[in-house]
Design a protein around this motif. Structure first.
Motif, short mmCIF file in Angstrom:
data_model
loop_
_atom_site.label_atom_id
_atom_site.label_comp_id
_atom_site.label_asym_id
_atom_site.label_seq_id
_atom_site.Cartn_x
_atom_site.Cartn_y
_atom_site.Cartn_z
N VAL A 1 12.46 -6.63 11.11
CA VAL A 1 13.04 -7.83 10.53
C VAL A 1 12.70 -9.00 11.44
N SER A 2 13.03 -10.20 11.04
CA SER A 2 12.55 -11.39 11.75
C SER A 2 12.82 -11.38 13.25
N ASP A 3 13.97 -10.91 13.68
CA ASP A 3 14.32 -10.98 15.10
C ASP A 3 14.53 -9.61 15.75
N GLY A 4 14.04 -8.55 15.10
CA GLY A 4 14.22 -7.23 15.68
C GLY A 4 13.94 -6.11 14.70
N PHE A 5 14.81 -5.11 14.69
CA PHE A 5 14.66 -3.94 13.82
C PHE A 5 16.02 -3.55 13.27
N ILE A 6 16.00 -3.00 12.07
CA ILE A 6 17.20 -2.40 11.48
C ILE A 6 16.88 -0.94 11.20
N THR A 7 17.80 -0.06 11.62
CA THR A 7 17.65 1.38 11.45
C THR A 7 18.86 1.90 10.68
N PRO A 8 18.62 2.65 9.60
CA PRO A 8 19.75 3.23 8.87
C PRO A 8 20.42 4.34 9.66
N GLY B 1 22.88 6.21 -0.34
CA GLY B 1 24.27 5.84 -0.07
C GLY B 1 24.56 5.52 1.38
N ILE B 2 23.57 5.02 2.09
CA ILE B 2 23.75 4.72 3.51
C ILE B 2 24.65 3.50 3.65
N GLN B 3 25.72 3.65 4.39
CA GLN B 3 26.73 2.60 4.54
C GLN B 3 26.61 1.81 5.84
N HIS B 4 26.03 2.43 6.87
CA HIS B 4 25.95 1.79 8.18
C HIS B 4 24.52 1.78 8.69
#
Length: 143
Positions: free
Chosen positions: A59-66, A123-126
């Motif tokens: 993402v623009s300023d880092g990473f998102i991991t499910p 259904g990943i919530q976090h």
């Protein structure tokens, strides 16, 4: 009762993945053209370097991991303790810091449509959001 069986099934899958699937996944994780990234982190009790296969969306300023197995997984507790890790994705490595647990609605606004749909189906919530580390000159570390 249904909630308990769902949690038990999820824990059984998590345990299988940790001991059987993850070692195989690590052979490809982080390489170009492979969906899984490699997350290198330091064990909070042992101080040993660990590597865990994860999905990591840039993402623009880092990473998102499910977090398909919830917020109590070992690798997340390790990075929360040290506040740092290295993510290798598509053949490039990035130092990341400041892991923050975010909900699905917060993550959705930053994820690609493809990932949003996939994570929604499961259904990943976090999720955990990592910021890119910066060096003293303010440039991001990429190895």
């Amino acid at each position: 009762m249904a909630r308990q069986s769902t949690i038990s099934a999820r824990d059984a899958v998590r345990t299988f993945n940790k001991h059987v699937l993850n070692p195989v996944m690590l052979l490809l994780a982080g390489r170009r053209h492979w969906y899984a990234a490699a997350l290198r982190h330091t064990g909070r009790r042992t101080g040993r370097i660990r590597t865990t296969p994860v999905v990591a969306e840039r993402v623009s300023d880092g990473f998102i991991t499910p977090l398909p197995y919830g917020t109590g997984v070992d690798w997340l507790r390790n990075v929360q303790a040290t506040r740092t890790a290295t993510i290798t994705v598509d053949g490039s490595s990035f130092d990341v810091v400041d892991p923050q647990i975010i909900d699905a609605a917060t993550a959705a606004g930053q994820l690609s449509a493809r990932r949003r749909r996939a994570f929604g189906r499961f259904g990943i919530q976090h999720f955990v959001k990592f910021d890119l580390a910066t060096d003293t000159s303010g440039e991001n570390h990429a190895h």
